[in-house]
Enzyme design. Structure first.
Site, PDB file in Angstrom:
ATOM      1  N   LYS A   1      41.033   2.675   7.087  1.00 26.69           N
ATOM      2  CA  LYS A   1      39.785   2.016   6.677  1.00 26.69           C
ATOM      3  C   LYS A   1      40.101   1.031   5.553  1.00 26.69           C
ATOM      4  O   LYS A   1      41.143   1.117   4.878  1.00 26.69           O
ATOM      5  CB  LYS A   1      38.740   3.027   6.203  1.00 26.69           C
TER       6      LYS A   1
ATOM      7  N   GLY B   1      45.016   3.517  -0.452  1.00 26.83           N
ATOM      8  CA  GLY B   1      43.589   3.186  -0.430  1.00 26.83           C
ATOM      9  C   GLY B   1      43.101   2.812   0.955  1.00 26.83           C
ATOM     10  O   GLY B   1      42.038   2.217   1.119  1.00 26.83           O
TER      11      GLY B   1
ATOM     12  N   ASP C   1      36.075  10.341   1.950  1.00 29.54           N
ATOM     13  CA  ASP C   1      36.138   9.304   2.994  1.00 29.54           C
ATOM     14  C   ASP C   1      36.185   9.895   4.404  1.00 29.54           C
ATOM     15  O   ASP C   1      36.089   9.159   5.387  1.00 29.54           O
ATOM     16  CB  ASP C   1      37.414   8.457   2.827  1.00 29.54           C
TER      17      ASP C   1
END
Ligand code: C5P
Length: 294
Positions: free
Chosen positions: A12, A102, A138
């Site tokens: 992502k 990240g 997430d």
């Protein structure tokens, strides 16, 4: 009889990330805009009756811990612990998403393990959202991927239409950032976006407008990440000097990225030649047809 299945675990990107404040449970309330990328790990499992051994073989990353604490095994245990029957599960994880970048790699692997467990159980309607949140902020988004606004810890999702397959140049750093360490820096101050920035980012995403997307990009974690990891600030400054515009940051780093105008991604990569780390052109779309349904 043995059961075998495989799931893709796409990365992502955070196109926008605003930290609203710290909560009493120690987490932070966020407002973020997620999109999936066509960069993915692959998770394969073979489940056989008898025994209860869980094993994980990681291919493509020598440093990733494959032990008990790996999110794949944690996710499988969580999604199967209520079952009376015993089974052994042998996982193979082909790792392509860098760790500590990240890009949600570990979280997406966990989401893939939850989907595999559900398929093995034969319960296609079983909701996975709560289990996903127990594994990481997430993970709920990564159950389905696509494009979504995330609020709360990132788990209160408003799904958006599949985004256009815009190109992104990922500037992968030769080091990772610790999400916990970056959030710990938030107490020293944050930059907040102008009101309406998220709405502008969503509109630009829907319109496939790369130039507006990169100008409205905001990440409240950028300053904290650069305080926690000073060489990230040097990397961002070097990219800005080469491109004449500041790079974006995904999540808590370490991945910096640019959203080039259509047809210019290769020129952007060339302009960044010789900087530390590696550059990679990806698209805002999950691999295959973009749909890996939860
Ligand atoms: O949920 P996840 O495991 O990804 O979070 C890692 C760490 O990042 C948490 O322990 C917390 O310190 C921080 N975090 C936070 N607020 C969020 C997400 C993560 O403070 N919304």
């Amino acid at each position: 009889m043995a059961f075998e299945a495989q799931e893709r675990a796409p990365a992502k990107l955070n196109l926008f990330l605003d930290v609203l404040g710290r909560r009493s449970d120690g987490f932070h309330d966020l407002e973020t805009l997620f999109v999936s990328l066509d960069l993915a790990d692959d998770l394969h499992v073979r489940v056989s009756g008898g025994g209860s051994a869980l094993t994980l073989d990681v291919v493509g990353n020598d440093t990733l811990a494959a032990g008990e604490e790996n999110l794949v095994l944690k996710a499988w245990r969580l999604a199967t612990e209520d079952l009376p029957r015993r089974a052994s599960a042998a996982f193979q994880l082909v790792k392509r998403i860098p760790v500590g970048a990240g890009l949600g790699g570990g979280s997406s692997d966990a989401a893939a393990a939850l989907r595999l467990a559900r398929t093995w159980r034969g319960e296609t309607d079983r909701p996975l959202h709560e289990l996903a949140l127990a594994l990481g902020s997430d993970v709920p988004f990564l159950l389905e991927g696509g494009a979504a606004i995330g609020r709360g810890r990132g788990e209160a999702l408003t799904r958006l239409a599949p985004p256009p397959a815009l190109e992104v140049v990922l500037c992968l750093q030769p080091y990772g950032c610790s999400t916990r360490a970056v959030f710990a820096e938030v107490v020293r101050g944050l930059r907040r976006p102008a009101p309406g920035t998220l709405t502008r980012a969503i509109q630009a995403l829907e319109a496939g407008d790369a130039a507006t997307l990169r100008t409205v990009h905001h990440n409240s974690l950028a300053l904290p990440a650069m305080r926690a990891t000073p060489r990230l600030l040097r990397a961002a400054s070097a990219i800005e000097r080469r491109l004449g515009r500041a790079p974006c940051l995904s999540g808590s780093g370490s991945t910096l990225y640019d959203i080039p105008d259509p047809g210019t991604a290769e020129a952007v990569v060339e302009a960044l030649a010789g900087l530390p780390g590696t550059r990679r052109i990806v698209r805002m779309r999950a691999p295959g047809d973009g749909a890996h349904r939860a």
